[in-house]
Design an enzyme around this catalytic site. Structure first.
Site, PDB file in Angstrom:
ATOM      1  N   GLN A  59    -113.915 -32.161  31.299  1.00 12.64           N
ATOM      2  CA  GLN A  59    -114.629 -30.908  31.520  1.00 12.64           C
ATOM      3  C   GLN A  59    -115.051 -30.834  32.982  1.00 12.64           C
ATOM      4  O   GLN A  59    -115.800 -31.671  33.477  1.00 12.64           O
ATOM      5  CB  GLN A  59    -115.848 -30.715  30.627  1.00 12.64           C
ATOM      6  CG  GLN A  59    -116.520 -29.357  30.764  1.00 12.64           C
ATOM      7  CD  GLN A  59    -115.605 -28.167  30.414  1.00 12.64           C
ATOM      8  OE1 GLN A  59    -114.619 -28.293  29.693  1.00 12.64           O
ATOM      9  NE2 GLN A  59    -115.902 -27.001  30.942  1.00 12.64           N
ATOM     10  N   LEU A  60    -114.516 -29.834  33.633  1.00 13.60           N
ATOM     11  CA  LEU A  60    -114.880 -29.578  35.022  1.00 13.60           C
ATOM     12  C   LEU A  60    -116.399 -29.462  35.131  1.00 13.60           C
ATOM     13  O   LEU A  60    -117.032 -28.812  34.300  1.00 13.60           O
ATOM     14  CB  LEU A  60    -114.233 -28.273  35.493  1.00 13.60           C
ATOM     15  CG  LEU A  60    -114.477 -27.897  36.951  1.00 13.60           C
ATOM     16  CD1 LEU A  60    -113.659 -28.795  37.866  1.00 13.60           C
ATOM     17  CD2 LEU A  60    -114.149 -26.433  37.178  1.00 13.60           C
ATOM     18  N   HIS A  61    -116.979 -30.114  36.118  1.00 13.98           N
ATOM     19  CA  HIS A  61    -118.419 -30.019  36.329  1.00 13.98           C
ATOM     20  C   HIS A  61    -118.738 -30.212  37.800  1.00 13.98           C
ATOM     21  O   HIS A  61    -118.137 -31.027  38.476  1.00 13.98           O
ATOM     22  CB  HIS A  61    -119.196 -31.017  35.468  1.00 13.98           C
ATOM     23  CG  HIS A  61    -118.798 -32.450  35.640  1.00 13.98           C
ATOM     24  ND1 HIS A  61    -117.644 -32.983  35.095  1.00 13.98           N
ATOM     25  CD2 HIS A  61    -119.400 -33.469  36.287  1.00 13.98           C
ATOM     26  CE1 HIS A  61    -117.560 -34.263  35.410  1.00 13.98           C
ATOM     27  NE2 HIS A  61    -118.614 -34.588  36.135  1.00 13.98           N
ATOM     28  N   LEU A  62    -119.679 -29.413  38.254  1.00 12.51           N
ATOM     29  CA  LEU A  62    -120.156 -29.472  39.632  1.00 12.51           C
ATOM     30  C   LEU A  62    -121.473 -30.230  39.639  1.00 12.51           C
ATOM     31  O   LEU A  62    -122.410 -29.858  38.935  1.00 12.51           O
ATOM     32  CB  LEU A  62    -120.367 -28.054  40.178  1.00 12.51           C
ATOM     33  CG  LEU A  62    -120.924 -27.931  41.589  1.00 12.51           C
ATOM     34  CD1 LEU A  62    -119.978 -28.533  42.615  1.00 12.51           C
ATOM     35  CD2 LEU A  62    -121.208 -26.465  41.917  1.00 12.51           C
TER      36      LEU A  62
END
Length: 154
Positions: A141-144
């Site tokens: 899951q893409l996360h910043l």
């Protein structure tokens, strides 16, 4: 990715480019309450579960919910403030991004800037914030990451 105050926006979430679709502006942020570290490894999909089904996750792990994002606590913080901004769209990581995701990335950056400005306004002693993505993420899951530059953790 720049996440400090840019002068183009304020803590209210206005971004200076005519896009008023962000749903976090004007919201009062909750208090930062770092949850305890988990007892063991929760699996590669822990962030996907948080992004896709936040209502089924422990509320203590979530800082803020918006229409498009879940802002969760990093359960292994590397700074006094360490938050994760996750899109509520399934994206395993940076390798899944295409040019069509540019508006999503810009919105993530605006949210990071809003959170940084709001948190620093509420707690003037906080240092500037850093933000960025993993080049080779260890969780799906893409996360910043949004973290205070003190890099002070337990």
């Amino acid at each position: 990715l720049a996440c400090g105050s840019s002068g183009a926006e304020g803590a209210d979430g206005a971004n200076g480019d005519g896009d008023d679709a962000d749903d976090w502006g004007g919201r009062d942020l909750p208090l930062l309450v770092q949850p305890p570290k988990p007892g063991g490894f929760s699996g590669m999909e822990v962030l996907q579960r948080l992004a896709m089904s936040p209502e089924a996750q422990p509320a203590e792990n979530i800082f803020l919910l918006t229409r498009d994002f879940v802002v969760g606590y990093d359960l292994y913080p590397k700074a006094r403030v360490h938050l994760l901004i996750l899109p509520r769209t399934r994206l395993d990581g940076p390798a899944d991004l295409t040019a069509s995701h540019l508006p999503l990335l810009r919105s993530m950056q605006r949210l990071a800037r809003h959170l940084a400005a709001s948190l620093r306004a509420r707690t003037p002693g906080l240092p500037p914030f850093l933000c960025g993505f993993h080049a080779a993420p260890s969780l799906r899951q893409l996360h910043l990451h949004l973290l205070s530059s003190d890099l002070d953790s337990d």
